[in-house]
Design a protein around this motif. Sequence first.
Motif, PDB file in Angstrom:
ATOM      1  N   SER A 124       0.723  -1.087   0.191  1.00 34.06           N
ATOM      2  CA  SER A 124      -0.139   0.236  -0.066  1.00 34.06           C
ATOM      3  C   SER A 124       0.779   1.187   0.024  1.00 34.06           C
ATOM      4  CB  SER A 124      -0.730  -0.142   1.308  1.00 34.06           C
ATOM      5  OG  SER A 124      -0.253   0.020   2.327  1.00 34.06           O
ATOM      6  N   GLU A 125       0.143   2.441  -0.531  1.00 36.76           N
ATOM      7  CA  GLU A 125       0.832   3.754  -0.323  1.00 36.76           C
ATOM      8  C   GLU A 125       0.742   4.055   1.206  1.00 36.76           C
ATOM      9  OE1 GLU A 125       0.438   8.263  -2.087  1.00 36.76           O
ATOM     10  OE2 GLU A 125      -0.831   6.642  -2.739  1.00 36.76           O
ATOM     11  N   ARG A 126       2.144   4.309   1.823  1.00 33.14           N
ATOM     12  CA  ARG A 126       2.422   4.814   3.106  1.00 33.14           C
ATOM     13  C   ARG A 126       3.396   6.059   3.382  1.00 33.14           C
ATOM     14  NH1 ARG A 126       5.927   1.182   4.048  1.00 33.14           N
ATOM     15  NH2 ARG A 126       5.813  -0.227   2.329  1.00 33.14           N
ATOM     16  N   PRO A 127       2.850   6.776   4.344  1.00 30.79           N
ATOM     17  CA  PRO A 127       3.698   8.001   4.609  1.00 30.79           C
ATOM     18  C   PRO A 127       5.173   7.968   4.990  1.00 30.79           C
ATOM     19  CG  PRO A 127       2.108   7.646   6.363  1.00 30.79           C
ATOM     20  CD  PRO A 127       1.964   6.687   5.301  1.00 30.79           C
ATOM     21  N   TYR A 128       5.583   6.629   5.143  1.00 33.15           N
ATOM     22  CA  TYR A 128       6.924   6.374   5.864  1.00 33.15           C
ATOM     23  C   TYR A 128       7.679   5.184   5.065  1.00 33.15           C
ATOM     24  CZ  TYR A 128       4.058   2.817   7.623  1.00 33.15           C
ATOM     25  OH  TYR A 128       3.139   1.462   7.767  1.00 33.15           O
ATOM     26  N   ARG A 129       8.730   5.140   5.381  1.00 34.18           N
ATOM     27  CA  ARG A 129       9.549   4.084   4.652  1.00 34.18           C
ATOM     28  C   ARG A 129       9.834   2.803   5.779  1.00 34.18           C
ATOM     29  NH1 ARG A 129      15.784   4.398   2.260  1.00 34.18           N
ATOM     30  NH2 ARG A 129      15.895   2.069   1.364  1.00 34.18           N
ATOM     31  N   ALA A 130       9.393   1.751   5.662  1.00 34.99           N
ATOM     32  CA  ALA A 130       9.660   0.779   6.464  1.00 34.99           C
ATOM     33  C   ALA A 130      11.092   0.198   6.871  1.00 34.99           C
ATOM     34  CB  ALA A 130       8.729  -0.631   6.212  1.00 34.99           C
ATOM     35  N   VAL A 131      11.611   0.113   8.089  1.00 35.34           N
ATOM     36  CA  VAL A 131      12.626  -0.432   8.325  1.00 35.34           C
ATOM     37  C   VAL A 131      12.725  -1.688   9.165  1.00 35.34           C
ATOM     38  CG1 VAL A 131      15.124   0.203   9.197  1.00 35.34           C
ATOM     39  CG2 VAL A 131      13.595   1.678   8.192  1.00 35.34           C
ATOM     40  N   LEU A 132      13.223  -2.683   8.525  1.00 34.98           N
ATOM     41  CA  LEU A 132      13.016  -4.215   9.454  1.00 34.98           C
ATOM     42  C   LEU A 132      14.352  -4.154  10.186  1.00 34.98           C
ATOM     43  CD1 LEU A 132      12.177  -7.061   9.712  1.00 34.98           C
ATOM     44  CD2 LEU A 132      13.252  -7.677   7.734  1.00 34.98           C
ATOM     45  N   GLU A 133      13.990  -4.454  11.645  1.00 37.03           N
ATOM     46  CA  GLU A 133      15.231  -4.676  12.330  1.00 37.03           C
ATOM     47  C   GLU A 133      15.366  -6.069  12.566  1.00 37.03           C
ATOM     48  OE1 GLU A 133      15.510  -2.649  16.290  1.00 37.03           O
ATOM     49  OE2 GLU A 133      14.168  -1.061  15.551  1.00 37.03           O
ATOM     50  N   PHE A 134      16.826  -6.607  12.825  1.00 40.47           N
ATOM     51  CA  PHE A 134      17.045  -8.044  13.111  1.00 40.47           C
ATOM     52  C   PHE A 134      18.452  -7.724  13.859  1.00 40.47           C
ATOM     53  CE2 PHE A 134      18.261  -7.445   8.942  1.00 40.47           C
ATOM     54  CZ  PHE A 134      19.558  -7.620   8.912  1.00 40.47           C
ATOM     55  N   THR A 135      18.639  -9.141  14.651  1.00 36.38           N
ATOM     56  CA  THR A 135      19.814  -9.088  15.440  1.00 36.38           C
ATOM     57  C   THR A 135      20.795 -10.014  14.593  1.00 36.38           C
ATOM     58  OG1 THR A 135      19.167 -11.062  16.546  1.00 36.38           O
ATOM     59  CG2 THR A 135      18.510  -8.868  17.597  1.00 36.38           C
ATOM     60  N   GLU A 136      22.196 -10.002  15.160  1.00 31.80           N
ATOM     61  CA  GLU A 136      23.173 -10.672  14.718  1.00 31.80           C
ATOM     62  C   GLU A 136      22.640 -12.278  14.894  1.00 31.80           C
ATOM     63  OE1 GLU A 136      23.693 -10.840  18.747  1.00 31.80           O
ATOM     64  OE2 GLU A 136      23.756  -9.328  17.628  1.00 31.80           O
ATOM     65  N   ASP A 157      11.337  -0.799  -1.504  1.00 32.49           N
ATOM     66  CA  ASP A 157      11.925   0.241  -1.079  1.00 32.49           C
ATOM     67  C   ASP A 157      12.041   0.345   0.423  1.00 32.49           C
ATOM     68  OD1 ASP A 157      12.566   3.147  -1.449  1.00 32.49           O
ATOM     69  OD2 ASP A 157      10.668   3.953  -0.611  1.00 32.49           O
ATOM     70  N   GLY A 158      12.014  -0.872   1.163  1.00 33.31           N
ATOM     71  CA  GLY A 158      12.320  -0.848   2.575  1.00 33.31           C
ATOM     72  C   GLY A 158      13.913  -0.766   2.821  1.00 33.31           C
ATOM     73  N   ALA A 159      14.258  -0.701   4.181  1.00 36.77           N
ATOM     74  CA  ALA A 159      15.505  -0.546   4.510  1.00 36.77           C
ATOM     75  C   ALA A 159      15.706  -1.838   5.821  1.00 36.77           C
ATOM     76  CB  ALA A 159      15.675   0.554   5.056  1.00 36.77           C
ATOM     77  N   LEU A 160      16.875  -1.844   6.312  1.00 38.26           N
ATOM     78  CA  LEU A 160      17.427  -2.801   7.035  1.00 38.26           C
ATOM     79  C   LEU A 160      18.214  -2.021   8.380  1.00 38.26           C
ATOM     80  CD1 LEU A 160      18.906  -5.430   4.590  1.00 38.26           C
ATOM     81  CD2 LEU A 160      16.706  -5.567   5.791  1.00 38.26           C
ATOM     82  N   ALA A 161      17.980  -2.714   9.576  1.00 39.69           N
ATOM     83  CA  ALA A 161      18.885  -2.032  10.717  1.00 39.69           C
ATOM     84  C   ALA A 161      19.103  -3.476  11.488  1.00 39.69           C
ATOM     85  CB  ALA A 161      17.664  -1.230  11.526  1.00 39.69           C
ATOM     86  N   LEU A 162      20.367  -3.362  11.794  1.00 43.07           N
ATOM     87  CA  LEU A 162      21.045  -4.379  12.394  1.00 43.07           C
ATOM     88  C   LEU A 162      20.962  -3.914  14.094  1.00 43.07           C
ATOM     89  CD1 LEU A 162      22.583  -7.213  12.740  1.00 43.07           C
ATOM     90  CD2 LEU A 162      24.616  -6.136  11.939  1.00 43.07           C
ATOM     91  N   ASP A 163      20.379  -4.706  14.989  1.00 42.17           N
ATOM     92  CA  ASP A 163      20.442  -4.308  16.266  1.00 42.17           C
ATOM     93  C   ASP A 163      21.389  -4.776  17.319  1.00 42.17           C
ATOM     94  OD1 ASP A 163      18.703  -3.155  18.237  1.00 42.17           O
ATOM     95  OD2 ASP A 163      17.214  -4.505  18.328  1.00 42.17           O
ATOM     96  N   ASP A 164      21.442  -4.223  18.375  1.00 45.63           N
ATOM     97  CA  ASP A 164      22.290  -4.610  19.447  1.00 45.63           C
ATOM     98  C   ASP A 164      23.794  -4.758  19.019  1.00 45.63           C
ATOM     99  OD1 ASP A 164      20.095  -4.833  20.985  1.00 45.63           O
ATOM    100  OD2 ASP A 164      19.653  -6.791  20.673  1.00 45.63           O
ATOM    101  N   VAL A 165      24.300  -4.043  18.143  1.00 49.93           N
ATOM    102  CA  VAL A 165      25.614  -4.108  17.469  1.00 49.93           C
ATOM    103  C   VAL A 165      26.563  -3.839  18.765  1.00 49.93           C
ATOM    104  CG1 VAL A 165      27.310  -3.222  15.922  1.00 49.93           C
ATOM    105  CG2 VAL A 165      24.973  -3.615  15.271  1.00 49.93           C
ATOM    106  N   GLY A 166      27.620  -4.624  18.901  1.00 52.58           N
ATOM    107  CA  GLY A 166      28.458  -4.653  20.012  1.00 52.58           C
ATOM    108  C   GLY A 166      28.004  -5.651  21.026  1.00 52.58           C
ATOM    109  N   ALA A 167      27.064  -6.247  21.239  1.00 53.68           N
ATOM    110  CA  ALA A 167      26.743  -6.953  22.126  1.00 53.68           C
ATOM    111  C   ALA A 167      27.292  -8.435  22.212  1.00 53.68           C
ATOM    112  CB  ALA A 167      25.185  -7.179  22.623  1.00 53.68           C
ATOM    113  N   ASP A 168      27.715  -8.811  20.937  1.00 51.17           N
ATOM    114  CA  ASP A 168      28.053 -10.092  20.452  1.00 51.17           C
ATOM    115  C   ASP A 168      29.041  -9.810  19.511  1.00 51.17           C
ATOM    116  OD1 ASP A 168      28.207 -12.842  18.719  1.00 51.17           O
ATOM    117  OD2 ASP A 168      27.044 -13.137  20.541  1.00 51.17           O
ATOM    118  N   PRO A 169      30.111 -10.591  19.237  1.00 51.65           N
ATOM    119  CA  PRO A 169      31.280 -10.417  18.286  1.00 51.65           C
ATOM    120  C   PRO A 169      30.540 -10.727  16.860  1.00 51.65           C
ATOM    121  CG  PRO A 169      32.300 -11.697  20.140  1.00 51.65           C
ATOM    122  CD  PRO A 169      30.551 -11.500  20.405  1.00 51.65           C
ATOM    123  N   LEU A 170      29.698 -11.655  16.865  1.00 55.20           N
ATOM    124  CA  LEU A 170      28.640 -11.800  15.568  1.00 55.20           C
ATOM    125  C   LEU A 170      28.113 -10.487  14.861  1.00 55.20           C
ATOM    126  CD1 LEU A 170      26.642 -14.989  16.400  1.00 55.20           C
ATOM    127  CD2 LEU A 170      28.187 -14.826  14.801  1.00 55.20           C
TER     128      LEU A 170
END
Length: 439
Positions: A124-136, A157-170
């Motif tokens: 659908s048409e949305r007023p925001y860009r969706a950003v999917l978060e996931f962990t290592e 047109d979505g984007a990605l976020a890597l969560d909790d960076v620095g909590a694990d070497p992965l």
Amino acid sequence: MAPKDRSAGRNEHDDPAVLIRRVLAERAVFPLYQPIVDLATGNVVAVEALARGPAGSPLEFPDALFAAAVRAGVMPPLDQLCATRAMEIARDSGEEVPPLLFFNAEPAALNQPFTPELMAVVLSERPYRAVLEFTERALADHPAALLDIAAAVQRTDGALALDDVGADPLSLAFLPLIEPEVIKLDMHLLRDPYAPGTVATAATVGAHAERTGAVVLAEGIETEQDAVNARALGARWGQGWLFGRPGPLGAIAGRPMDRHARLRSPRPDLHLPEGTPFSMAAVRNHSRTGDQPMIDGLTGYLLSMAAEAGSHAVVLGAYPDPAAGRAWLPRLASLAGGVAFTGVVGPGPIAAAPHPVRMAVAPAGGPSAAETVLAVVGPHTAAALCVRPAPDGGVDFVLTHEPDLVYAIARMLMRRLDTAAGRPAQPVTGWADPATVAR
């Protein structure tokens, strides 16, 4: 689902196994939204959606909600419902919505046919860009599925976020492979900003962000000193109680908002490179001709690089000859305890379980079937060796240290790693293809 009168005592309708079915049937997920701000201006640039069950019920808070879903075997539909509701409510709220909406989803849930409701809101048409978060952890547990999902998100047109960076070497190990648009620094880094590990993590993240154009975001900012530390560690955006607790979208009404906040443009082909490792490497480099002793020497060179890279290294390989597996696996097993991740694809059976190396059975045939490949990736390490038989009985090979090429080769190998001993992950195309909607 209305909150229950708890004064009457518990009954069978308070049973989480019963309630979770009602949550799904009634779509009774009520997300809250926490603001994300630009640390330089204080303007709101995004919100993160946080799942909540029915208020006052035993499943109100996410730990209980998702634990009940796991026990009942309905985690995928619940996770898709949470994503759907987060995006629907933000789309239809009538409130001014920031240009970016972050949400979490388990790869196992998205690696399923999308529900019609999720497909509808995604397209659908949305007023925001969706950003999917996931962990290592998600990337290590579901390497093939998550790369498919990452590509699918980018295609819409979505984007990605890597969560909790620095909590694990992965997290630092996989950073070059996933190349997220947003890197979220774990909150513990703010609490100990001068620790050598914190400084090294922030420097590595900063170098990656400088190279790729990613935005660094600090989580868990609760005090002004946390905000100062976040900026010193290279964060551009921030999130935490100092800027607002989770609440309805209306809670940010009237706050200064940066409507022009942007992330890097989508790159739909990044996570699913085409061709084979050797063909891709040979396009950019001249192949050489050698013999098996030369290949053995270069293999030892790459494995030494991995050992030196240590806990932030990812080692990936593929081989068509069982003899290579017998030579490789003991060496990879000795590395496994000191690096972040090791995985290989080869003809099965390749080793008795359990084994410290993630292994997958290579499918017969295909353009990659005759190639031997070894790739080593880390924050400051990139090397790949691609080998195939030569017509004269020797071997042709390419050795490359070009980072972007090595990362592409590593992604090819990751997609061949299965998540369940020999069963290839199914590609996810639901973000772009309505034909994959669940019926």
